[in-house]
Design a protein around this motif. Structure first.
Motif, PDB file in Angstrom:
ATOM      1  N   ASP A  69       0.854  -1.184   0.000  1.00  0.00           N
ATOM      2  CA  ASP A  69       0.000   0.000   0.000  1.00  0.00           C
ATOM      3  C   ASP A  69       0.895   1.241   0.000  1.00  0.00           C
ATOM      4  O   ASP A  69       1.860   1.308   0.778  1.00  0.00           O
ATOM      5  CB  ASP A  69      -0.884  -0.016   1.253  1.00  0.00           C
ATOM      6  N   PRO A  70       0.619   2.218  -0.835  1.00  0.00           N
ATOM      7  CA  PRO A  70       1.464   3.419  -0.896  1.00  0.00           C
ATOM      8  C   PRO A  70       1.609   4.128   0.453  1.00  0.00           C
ATOM      9  O   PRO A  70       2.661   4.704   0.738  1.00  0.00           O
ATOM     10  CB  PRO A  70       0.751   4.313  -1.908  1.00  0.00           C
ATOM     11  N   ARG A  71       0.589   4.056   1.281  1.00  0.00           N
ATOM     12  CA  ARG A  71       0.675   4.712   2.603  1.00  0.00           C
ATOM     13  C   ARG A  71       1.673   3.995   3.503  1.00  0.00           C
ATOM     14  O   ARG A  71       2.448   4.628   4.224  1.00  0.00           O
ATOM     15  CB  ARG A  71      -0.699   4.758   3.262  1.00  0.00           C
ATOM     16  N   VAL A  72       1.670   2.669   3.466  1.00  0.00           N
ATOM     17  CA  VAL A  72       2.620   1.885   4.257  1.00  0.00           C
ATOM     18  C   VAL A  72       4.031   2.123   3.739  1.00  0.00           C
ATOM     19  O   VAL A  72       4.972   2.318   4.519  1.00  0.00           O
ATOM     20  CB  VAL A  72       2.254   0.381   4.221  1.00  0.00           C
ATOM     21  N   GLN A  73       4.188   2.132   2.434  1.00  0.00           N
ATOM     22  CA  GLN A  73       5.496   2.376   1.829  1.00  0.00           C
ATOM     23  C   GLN A  73       5.999   3.784   2.155  1.00  0.00           C
ATOM     24  O   GLN A  73       7.189   3.974   2.429  1.00  0.00           O
ATOM     25  CB  GLN A  73       5.432   2.153   0.317  1.00  0.00           C
ATOM     26  N   ALA A  74       5.093   4.758   2.162  1.00  0.00           N
ATOM     27  CA  ALA A  74       5.485   6.137   2.502  1.00  0.00           C
ATOM     28  C   ALA A  74       5.943   6.222   3.957  1.00  0.00           C
ATOM     29  O   ALA A  74       6.927   6.906   4.268  1.00  0.00           O
ATOM     30  CB  ALA A  74       4.317   7.095   2.252  1.00  0.00           C
ATOM     31  N   LEU A  75       5.253   5.522   4.841  1.00  0.00           N
ATOM     32  CA  LEU A  75       5.663   5.506   6.251  1.00  0.00           C
ATOM     33  C   LEU A  75       7.028   4.859   6.403  1.00  0.00           C
ATOM     34  O   LEU A  75       7.899   5.382   7.112  1.00  0.00           O
ATOM     35  CB  LEU A  75       4.620   4.780   7.097  1.00  0.00           C
ATOM     36  N   ALA A  76       7.243   3.733   5.737  1.00  0.00           N
ATOM     37  CA  ALA A  76       8.541   3.056   5.808  1.00  0.00           C
ATOM     38  C   ALA A  76       9.652   3.972   5.307  1.00  0.00           C
ATOM     39  O   ALA A  76      10.722   4.063   5.921  1.00  0.00           O
ATOM     40  CB  ALA A  76       8.506   1.761   4.994  1.00  0.00           C
ATOM     41  N   ALA A  78       9.612   7.270   5.217  1.00  0.00           N
ATOM     42  CA  ALA A  78       9.778   8.381   6.168  1.00  0.00           C
ATOM     43  C   ALA A  78      10.570   7.948   7.389  1.00  0.00           C
ATOM     44  O   ALA A  78      11.453   8.679   7.861  1.00  0.00           O
ATOM     45  CB  ALA A  78       8.411   8.924   6.584  1.00  0.00           C
ATOM     46  N   LEU A  79      10.279   6.759   7.914  1.00  0.00           N
ATOM     47  CA  LEU A  79      10.974   6.288   9.109  1.00  0.00           C
ATOM     48  C   LEU A  79      12.474   6.113   8.885  1.00  0.00           C
ATOM     49  O   LEU A  79      13.265   6.244   9.819  1.00  0.00           O
ATOM     50  CB  LEU A  79      10.366   4.974   9.600  1.00  0.00           C
ATOM     51  N   ARG A  80      12.852   5.843   7.658  1.00  0.00           N
ATOM     52  CA  ARG A  80      14.273   5.662   7.329  1.00  0.00           C
ATOM     53  C   ARG A  80      14.934   6.939   6.815  1.00  0.00           C
ATOM     54  O   ARG A  80      16.129   6.934   6.525  1.00  0.00           O
ATOM     55  CB  ARG A  80      14.423   4.568   6.272  1.00  0.00           C
ATOM     56  N   SER A  81      14.180   8.014   6.705  1.00  0.00           N
ATOM     57  CA  SER A  81      14.710   9.251   6.119  1.00  0.00           C
ATOM     58  C   SER A  81      15.703   9.941   7.047  1.00  0.00           C
ATOM     59  O   SER A  81      15.644   9.805   8.276  1.00  0.00           O
ATOM     60  CB  SER A  81      13.574  10.216   5.789  1.00  0.00           C
ATOM     61  N   GLN A  82      16.593  10.688   6.458  1.00  0.00           N
ATOM     62  CA  GLN A  82      17.574  11.442   7.241  1.00  0.00           C
ATOM     63  C   GLN A  82      16.883  12.492   8.108  1.00  0.00           C
ATOM     64  O   GLN A  82      17.311  12.749   9.230  1.00  0.00           O
ATOM     65  CB  GLN A  82      18.614  12.094   6.321  1.00  0.00           C
ATOM     66  N   ALA A  83      15.799  13.074   7.604  1.00  0.00           N
ATOM     67  CA  ALA A  83      15.079  14.086   8.384  1.00  0.00           C
ATOM     68  C   ALA A  83      14.540  13.494   9.681  1.00  0.00           C
ATOM     69  O   ALA A  83      14.638  14.115  10.748  1.00  0.00           O
ATOM     70  CB  ALA A  83      13.938  14.679   7.553  1.00  0.00           C
ATOM     71  N   VAL A  84      13.972  12.292   9.610  1.00  0.00           N
ATOM     72  CA  VAL A  84      13.447  11.647  10.816  1.00  0.00           C
ATOM     73  C   VAL A  84      14.596  11.237  11.736  1.00  0.00           C
ATOM     74  O   VAL A  84      14.521  11.412  12.951  1.00  0.00           O
ATOM     75  CB  VAL A  84      12.542  10.448  10.455  1.00  0.00           C
ATOM     76  N   LYS A  85      15.671  10.714  11.169  1.00  0.00           N
ATOM     77  CA  LYS A  85      16.840  10.353  11.979  1.00  0.00           C
ATOM     78  C   LYS A  85      17.393  11.575  12.711  1.00  0.00           C
ATOM     79  O   LYS A  85      17.725  11.502  13.898  1.00  0.00           O
ATOM     80  CB  LYS A  85      17.916   9.714  11.112  1.00  0.00           C
ATOM     81  N   GLY A  94      20.091  10.601  21.864  1.00  0.00           N
ATOM     82  CA  GLY A  94      20.716   9.284  21.988  1.00  0.00           C
ATOM     83  C   GLY A  94      19.937   8.268  22.769  1.00  0.00           C
ATOM     84  O   GLY A  94      20.321   7.097  22.828  1.00  0.00           O
ATOM     85  N   ALA A  95      18.833   8.651  23.403  1.00  0.00           N
ATOM     86  CA  ALA A  95      18.032   7.704  24.188  1.00  0.00           C
ATOM     87  C   ALA A  95      17.176   6.812  23.291  1.00  0.00           C
ATOM     88  O   ALA A  95      16.777   5.735  23.709  1.00  0.00           O
ATOM     89  CB  ALA A  95      17.145   8.452  25.173  1.00  0.00           C
ATOM     90  N   VAL A  96      16.901   7.271  22.078  1.00  0.00           N
ATOM     91  CA  VAL A  96      16.121   6.500  21.103  1.00  0.00           C
ATOM     92  C   VAL A  96      16.980   6.346  19.868  1.00  0.00           C
ATOM     93  O   VAL A  96      17.602   7.314  19.407  1.00  0.00           O
ATOM     94  CB  VAL A  96      14.796   7.224  20.765  1.00  0.00           C
ATOM     95  N   ILE A  97      17.018   5.157  19.328  1.00  0.00           N
ATOM     96  CA  ILE A  97      17.849   4.883  18.151  1.00  0.00           C
ATOM     97  C   ILE A  97      16.936   4.821  16.928  1.00  0.00           C
ATOM     98  O   ILE A  97      15.968   4.038  16.924  1.00  0.00           O
ATOM     99  CB  ILE A  97      18.617   3.560  18.333  1.00  0.00           C
ATOM    100  N   PRO A  98      17.197   5.644  15.915  1.00  0.00           N
ATOM    101  CA  PRO A  98      16.323   5.658  14.744  1.00  0.00           C
ATOM    102  C   PRO A  98      16.443   4.394  13.903  1.00  0.00           C
ATOM    103  O   PRO A  98      17.396   3.624  14.048  1.00  0.00           O
ATOM    104  CB  PRO A  98      16.805   6.875  13.954  1.00  0.00           C
ATOM    105  N   ALA A  99      15.473   4.211  13.030  1.00  0.00           N
ATOM    106  CA  ALA A  99      15.466   3.049  12.127  1.00  0.00           C
ATOM    107  C   ALA A  99      16.698   3.048  11.235  1.00  0.00           C
ATOM    108  O   ALA A  99      17.192   4.100  10.848  1.00  0.00           O
ATOM    109  CB  ALA A  99      14.204   3.074  11.269  1.00  0.00           C
ATOM    110  N   ALA A 100      17.163   1.845  10.940  1.00  0.00           N
ATOM    111  CA  ALA A 100      18.346   1.702  10.075  1.00  0.00           C
ATOM    112  C   ALA A 100      17.938   1.793   8.617  1.00  0.00           C
ATOM    113  O   ALA A 100      16.840   1.581   8.250  1.00  0.00           O
ATOM    114  CB  ALA A 100      19.015   0.379  10.353  1.00  0.00           C
TER     115      ALA A 100
END
Length: 100
Positions: A69-76, A78-85, A94-100
């Protein structure tokens, strides 16, 4: 706990209550989200933190029928984007580690 050669006493407590009882115990294991909500700073207050290789991570999962689904793919994406990191690094220091 498989063995307890030092005779330590363990008490299972609801995770959300641990920050409130912290002054009453010698040590506690606190989930990061509860520590942050309680105003603790895991990076400096913790004796130990799980690293990026911890088996206890959050996963983004989807049912087979909507994994593309494009919405699920967009979330995935976004979660891996440099902006979110960058946001996670700044917000949680440093208390939360972003997605790889």
């Amino acid at each position: 706990v498989a063995t307890n050669p030092r005779g330590l006493k363990f008490q299972e407590v609801e995770a959300a209550t641990i920050p409130r009882i912290l002054p009453q115990v010698d040590a506690a294991v606190i989930n990061t989200n509860y520590a942050l909500d309680a105003g603790l700073k895991p990076k400096t207050d913790a004796l130990s933190l799980e690293g990026a290789d911890s088996p206890y991570v959050n996963y983004l999962v989807a049912r087979p029928d909507n994994q593309n689904d494009p919405r699920v793919q967009a979330l995935a994406t976004a979660l891996r984007s440099q902006a979110v990191k960058d946001f996670i690094a700044k917000k949680y220091d440093g208390a939360v580690i972003p997605a790889a």
